[in-house]
Design a protein around this motif. Structure first.
Motif, PDB file in Angstrom:
ATOM      1  N   ASN A   3      38.607  35.725  23.257  1.00 58.86           N
ATOM      2  CA  ASN A   3      37.384  34.929  23.076  1.00 58.86           C
ATOM      3  C   ASN A   3      36.446  34.960  24.287  1.00 58.86           C
ATOM      4  N   HIS A   4      36.845  35.635  25.325  1.00 63.23           N
ATOM      5  CA  HIS A   4      36.016  35.801  26.533  1.00 63.23           C
ATOM      6  C   HIS A   4      35.660  34.480  27.191  1.00 63.23           C
ATOM      7  N   VAL A   5      36.516  33.501  27.011  1.00 67.12           N
ATOM      8  CA  VAL A   5      36.279  32.206  27.648  1.00 67.12           C
ATOM      9  C   VAL A   5      37.639  31.523  27.810  1.00 67.12           C
ATOM     10  N   SER A   6      37.777  30.749  28.868  1.00 63.71           N
ATOM     11  CA  SER A   6      39.022  30.010  29.058  1.00 63.71           C
ATOM     12  C   SER A   6      39.109  28.965  27.941  1.00 63.71           C
ATOM     13  N   PRO A   7      40.242  28.904  27.227  1.00 63.97           N
ATOM     14  CA  PRO A   7      40.260  28.136  25.973  1.00 63.97           C
ATOM     15  C   PRO A   7      40.146  26.616  26.101  1.00 63.97           C
ATOM     16  N   VAL A   8      40.562  26.063  27.222  1.00 59.58           N
ATOM     17  CA  VAL A   8      40.737  24.601  27.270  1.00 59.58           C
ATOM     18  C   VAL A   8      40.044  23.984  28.477  1.00 59.58           C
ATOM     19  N   MET A  24      44.569  38.582  16.108  1.00 61.08           N
ATOM     20  CA  MET A  24      44.414  38.328  17.537  1.00 61.08           C
ATOM     21  C   MET A  24      45.128  39.421  18.361  1.00 61.08           C
ATOM     22  N   ILE A  25      46.293  39.813  17.888  1.00 60.92           N
ATOM     23  CA  ILE A  25      47.034  40.870  18.596  1.00 60.92           C
ATOM     24  C   ILE A  25      46.227  42.177  18.567  1.00 60.92           C
ATOM     25  N   GLU A  26      45.595  42.444  17.415  1.00 60.15           N
ATOM     26  CA  GLU A  26      44.753  43.653  17.313  1.00 60.15           C
ATOM     27  C   GLU A  26      43.602  43.606  18.323  1.00 60.15           C
ATOM     28  N   GLN A  27      43.015  42.413  18.458  1.00 59.23           N
ATOM     29  CA  GLN A  27      41.913  42.258  19.426  1.00 59.23           C
ATOM     30  C   GLN A  27      42.390  42.545  20.854  1.00 59.23           C
ATOM     31  N   ILE A  28      43.584  42.040  21.160  1.00 56.59           N
ATOM     32  CA  ILE A  28      44.133  42.231  22.513  1.00 56.59           C
ATOM     33  C   ILE A  28      44.403  43.724  22.762  1.00 56.59           C
ATOM     34  N   ALA A  72      41.146  45.538  23.294  1.00 58.83           N
ATOM     35  CA  ALA A  72      40.587  45.252  24.623  1.00 58.83           C
ATOM     36  C   ALA A  72      41.381  45.942  25.728  1.00 58.83           C
ATOM     37  N   GLY A  73      42.539  46.499  25.355  1.00 55.68           N
ATOM     38  CA  GLY A  73      43.331  47.242  26.333  1.00 55.68           C
ATOM     39  C   GLY A  73      44.314  46.400  27.126  1.00 55.68           C
ATOM     40  N   TYR A  74      44.596  45.182  26.653  1.00 51.46           N
ATOM     41  CA  TYR A  74      45.524  44.310  27.388  1.00 51.46           C
ATOM     42  C   TYR A  74      46.889  44.185  26.708  1.00 51.46           C
ATOM     43  N   GLY A  75      47.113  45.038  25.723  1.00 55.75           N
ATOM     44  CA  GLY A  75      48.417  45.029  25.074  1.00 55.75           C
ATOM     45  C   GLY A  75      48.851  46.464  24.843  1.00 55.75           C
TER      46      GLY A  75
END
Ligand code: ZN
Length: 495
Positions: A261-266, A135-139, A142-145
């Protein structure tokens, strides 16, 4: 009526419509097992036990996921605290997982005492390092980390520029700059509001894992995002926890999961309010942290006696979960009395037989009792209002006691109503509220005594007074009074 839930995200009560009925995904932030469970653990897990039980009662198929935070990282009042599990392990010279195991077992034990139903999945943070790294790799992709010296941080400013950061807690990034003070790794961060996704482990740090950024350990928030996504999917129905987790934990979870995930989780965020002790926030600085073992044994300066776990459960359910709840010795003593009174009435009710004359002798009372029972579903459907449910039960108790004590004839109510009372008391008290007799042993003993009651009745009917007297006298010798009631029934009482 339909179930309405207060959603912390929209700040209003909403009709509960699951994403994929009849299935409901529910994630509840679990305990950090770096020490013994305390009173602060009781309220959230009892609250979400009620949510789980009631959704099940309504026919939903709930997957309840509650994690165990065992990787040793957590935040204290918004600050990244040191790794307490590792620190303790060094002091006590044991392997960290030994402490994790010990405190997890204690937590499970306490949850069983409270009669909470086990979650369907109980994932551990240390068992999901791979998912967290992914998940950290994905972030990062995406350029947010960004990575600094083997640690990875989430870029809150960048996220806030294109997303509604603070939508759950109502906080804004500027607020954070004001409230955050000297934090660990502060000089590495681009912005004070940024939070750690991965921390490089200093040499003395025991719990550490290999990662693309060197050896380290995951941040606390990423743990819940990774496990919730794995077991409930990118978007699920309910996420719960104490109000103290709303910020930064849950706000950070939303940001991380939304990027991955490109969607609000909850869909529905549910938070129980805090507890106080004698009007003060519970905390080490107030010297008023009460461990659950101390609560049960009474071994604490603020307590005059031990309190049964069911008394604590009952006490918690007497207040709506979104209100603050103040624990005090006096309030618990009153709750103990209340639960005893409720349970005695419940047991008396199960023993009441309808009058063959078949009432209702009093149509107004019949109407009142049925009205009180009919209102229960509506209370639960109104954001799980267990407090109002219990209040209605207490309004029914005087009628039960009056019939039991022969002040009123059983024919005062129709046999239909009497049967309904028995069913509703059972379903609500035992299945929905999860309450039990104050001692389980008392329950078993009760069954044995009922057996003795029936043997003694048979003996008396056969005029075998030797046996009937012997049962009464022997019980009296061990401190149990068996009493012959006016209506030919027998009751028993311990003294
Ligand atoms: Zn969490």
């Amino acid at each position: 009526m339909a179930l309405k839930i207060y959603n912390s995200l929209t700040r209003q009560k909403e009709v509960f419509r699951p994403l994929n009925p009849p299935y409901v995904g529910m994630y509840v932030c679990g305990p950090t097992v770096s020490g013994e469970s305390h009173l602060g653990h009781a309220r959230p897990y009892i609250t979400f036990d009620i949510v789980y039980r009631y959704l099940t009662h309504l026919g939903f198929k709930v997957r309840y996921v509650r994690n165990i935070t065992d990787a040793g990282h957590f935040e204290e009042e918004g600050r990244q605290a040191e790794d307490k599990i590792s620190k303790k392990a060094i002091l006590e010279k044991v392997e960290p997982m030994e402490l994790v195991h010990k405190y997890t077992s204690l937590f499970h034990w306490a949850m069983r005492q409270f009669n909470t139903i086990e979650p369907n999945i109980e994932p551990t943070a240390t068992g999901h390092i791979v998912e967290q790294i992914q998940m950290i790799e994905q972030i990062l992709e995406a350029g947010y980390g960004y990575e600094v010296n083997g640690s990875v941080y989430f870029d809150v400013n960048k996220y806030a520029a294109s997303h509604n950061y603070g939508e759950l807690s109502g906080r804004v990034v500027e607020d954070l700059l004001e409230t955050t003070r000297v934090l660990e790794g502060q000089d590495e961060k681009r912005n004070k509001a940024d939070f750690a996704l991965w921390k490089a482990a200093p040499p003395q740090h025991i719990m550490r894992w290999k990662s693309p950024w060197g050896e380290g350990f995951p941040g606390w928030h990423i743990e819940c995002s990774a496990m919730a996504t794995k077991y409930l999917g990118p978007r699920f129905d309910i996420h719960g926890g104490g109000m103290d987790l709303l910020f930064p934990h849950h706000e950070s979870e939303i940001a991380q999961s939304t990027i991955c995930n490109h969607v609000s989780p909850v869909k529905y965020w549910i938070h129980n309010n805090i507890i106080t002790i004698n009007g003060k926030k519970m905390g080490k600085s107030y010297n008023n942290v009460i461990k659950l073992t101390e609560m049960f044994s009474g071994n604490h300066p603020l307590l005059s006696q031990g309190f049964h776990p069911m008394t604590i459960r009952f006490f918690i359910l007497q207040t709506h979960y979104r209100s603050t709840l103040d624990f005090s010795n006096e309030a618990l003593l009153a709750a103990e009395k209340g639960l005893r009174r409720l349970w005695e009435a419940y047991e008396s009710l199960q023993n009441l037989s309808p009058d063959p004359a078949d009432g209702p002798g009093d149509p107004d009372l019949e109407l009142k009792i049925n009205g009180l029972l009919s209102a229960l579903d509506g209370f639960m459907e109104d954001d799980f209002n267990t407090a109002k449910v219990l209040a209605n039960f207490f309004e029914v108790i005087p009628t039960i006691n009056a019939i039991k004590d022969l002040v009123l004839p059983a024919s005062i109510l129709s046999s239909q109503t009497l049967l309904r009372m028995k069913e509703v008391f059972h379903e609500y008290l035992e299945n929905i509220l999860g309450l039990q007799s104050l001692t389980a042993e008392e329950g078993k003993l009760g069954e044995v005594l009922e057996l003795l009651v029936s043997i003694r009745k048979e003996a008396k009917a056969k005029k075998d007074f030797v046996t009937s007297d012997r049962i009464r006298n022997e019980l009296s010798r061990i401190g149990i009074d068996m009493k012959d009631e006016k209506n030919g029934q027998m009751s028993w009482r311990m003294h």
